[in-house]
Scaffold this motif. Sequence first.
Motif, short mmCIF file in Angstrom:
data_model
loop_
_atom_site.label_atom_id
_atom_site.label_comp_id
_atom_site.label_asym_id
_atom_site.label_seq_id
_atom_site.Cartn_x
_atom_site.Cartn_y
_atom_site.Cartn_z
N SER A 1 0.81 -1.23 0.00
CA SER A 1 0.00 0.00 0.00
C SER A 1 0.83 1.28 0.00
N CYS A 2 0.15 2.43 0.13
CA CYS A 2 0.83 3.72 -0.07
C CYS A 2 1.92 4.01 0.95
N ASN A 3 1.71 3.59 2.21
CA ASN A 3 2.78 3.85 3.17
C ASN A 3 3.99 2.95 2.90
N ASP A 4 3.75 1.83 2.18
CA ASP A 4 4.89 1.02 1.74
C ASP A 4 5.64 1.72 0.61
N LEU A 5 4.92 2.49 -0.17
CA LEU A 5 5.55 3.28 -1.24
C LEU A 5 6.54 4.26 -0.61
N CYS A 6 6.14 4.87 0.52
CA CYS A 6 7.03 5.81 1.22
C CYS A 6 8.32 5.11 1.62
N ALA A 7 8.19 3.87 2.13
CA ALA A 7 9.39 3.11 2.52
C ALA A 7 10.25 2.82 1.29
N MET A 8 9.61 2.43 0.20
CA MET A 8 10.37 2.05 -1.00
C MET A 8 11.08 3.25 -1.64
N LYS A 9 10.55 4.44 -1.42
CA LYS A 9 11.21 5.64 -1.95
C LYS A 9 12.58 5.85 -1.31
N ARG A 10 12.81 5.27 -0.13
CA ARG A 10 14.10 5.44 0.55
C ARG A 10 15.13 4.40 0.08
N LEU A 11 14.69 3.41 -0.70
CA LEU A 11 15.62 2.36 -1.13
C LEU A 11 16.61 2.89 -2.17
N ARG A 12 17.79 2.25 -2.21
CA ARG A 12 18.86 2.65 -3.12
C ARG A 12 18.83 1.78 -4.38
N ALA A 13 19.71 2.12 -5.35
CA ALA A 13 19.73 1.39 -6.63
C ALA A 13 19.99 -0.11 -6.43
N LYS A 14 20.80 -0.45 -5.42
CA LYS A 14 21.13 -1.86 -5.20
C LYS A 14 20.05 -2.61 -4.40
N ASP A 15 19.01 -1.90 -3.97
CA ASP A 15 17.95 -2.52 -3.16
C ASP A 15 16.79 -2.99 -4.05
N ILE A 16 15.87 -3.74 -3.45
CA ILE A 16 14.75 -4.31 -4.22
C ILE A 16 13.42 -3.98 -3.53
N GLY A 17 12.51 -3.38 -4.27
CA GLY A 17 11.15 -3.14 -3.79
C GLY A 17 10.22 -4.20 -4.39
N CYS A 18 9.46 -4.87 -3.54
CA CYS A 18 8.58 -5.95 -4.01
C CYS A 18 7.13 -5.52 -3.80
N ILE A 19 6.46 -5.18 -4.89
CA ILE A 19 5.13 -4.58 -4.84
C ILE A 19 4.08 -5.62 -5.19
N ARG A 20 3.05 -5.74 -4.34
CA ARG A 20 2.01 -6.76 -4.58
C ARG A 20 1.09 -6.33 -5.72
N ARG A 21 1.02 -7.17 -6.75
CA ARG A 21 0.22 -6.86 -7.93
C ARG A 21 -1.28 -6.89 -7.62
N GLY A 22 -1.99 -5.87 -8.11
CA GLY A 22 -3.45 -5.84 -7.93
C GLY A 22 -3.87 -5.09 -6.68
N TYR A 23 -2.90 -4.58 -5.90
CA TYR A 23 -3.24 -3.88 -4.66
C TYR A 23 -2.91 -2.39 -4.78
N GLU A 24 -3.15 -1.63 -3.69
CA GLU A 24 -3.14 -0.16 -3.74
C GLU A 24 -1.88 0.44 -4.40
N MET A 25 -0.72 0.00 -3.94
CA MET A 25 0.50 0.64 -4.46
C MET A 25 0.73 0.30 -5.92
N TYR A 26 0.36 -0.91 -6.31
CA TYR A 26 0.55 -1.32 -7.71
C TYR A 26 -0.22 -0.38 -8.63
N GLY A 27 -1.41 0.03 -8.19
CA GLY A 27 -2.24 0.95 -8.97
C GLY A 27 -1.60 2.33 -9.12
N LYS A 28 -0.72 2.68 -8.19
CA LYS A 28 -0.11 4.01 -8.23
C LYS A 28 1.31 3.98 -8.79
N MET A 29 1.74 2.81 -9.21
CA MET A 29 3.13 2.66 -9.68
C MET A 29 3.46 3.57 -10.85
#
Length: 261
Positions: free
Chosen positions: A203-231
């Motif tokens: 979800s959206c607060n997970d998006l906030c966390a993923m914005k802090r990740l670096r190029a070498k990091d991995i964000g895993c977004i659940r397909r079909g849920y809130e954050m995926y819709g805002k990708m």
Amino acid sequence: MFSILKIIRLGRCLSGIRRGLSQSNPLTPRILAAIDFDKTIIEQDSYVAVSQLLPPKQCKELVNLIPKSGWLGFISRVLQLLHSEHKVNYASVGMRVRHLQAVPGMLRVLRQLARNPEVDLCIVSDANSFFIEEWLKQYAIECLFAGVFTNPACIQASGEVLVLPYQEQTDCELCPSNLCKGSVLEELISSGRYKRVVYVGDSCNDLCAMKRLRAKDIGCIRRGYEMYGKMAAHAGDLSCSVVTWRDGHELEMLLMPKIVS
Ligand SMILES: [Mg+2]
Ligand SMILES: [Zn+2]
């Protein structure tokens, strides 16, 4: 505020925040796997599930208040009403949470991550320590986690569950005032302990966390849920590589080869 302090002294205060992470050896670069709880580890939203212990009409009235009161205000009122009007105490609330289903394949993912000696596994969640610990105990997997960053909960002497905010913040508009997941991630990353960070959420607060990740990091977004819709709107805000997943089986297949040492 005085009453809260009194309650904490009287009640059984639950641990579960910030344990373990500082114990890992700071000299050896490690991998941080940070995972959301609701709709990421468990299939349902735990606050919605517990609110359904109320009569449907009362539950619906409270849901309508969420835009104004936020989720923390919502669950606080739910727990208060369950206890005062319906004589539902912490044990019954805990039992409801324990029966919530895991996302298919996710228990296996958690066990595999924890088995990797390089990995510090933690939960970052806007649920609360009581719900999360009850669920982890049901599957006897509390020991897999080096840390749980969430709203602390206490059981009052009366048997009512009290949830307190993790923090009070006004800096981040993506997150509620009681918890900015991005600030939690930023603190962990700035420790310098992690050569790579994996973050899993929906979800959206997970998006906030993923914005802090670096190029070498991995964000895993659940397909079909809130954050995926805002990708599409936020793709430019992410520096990390992105994996999309629907269940734990798929996440295991996509993620595990990337973090084998
Ligand atoms: Mg979630
Ligand atoms: Zn935030």
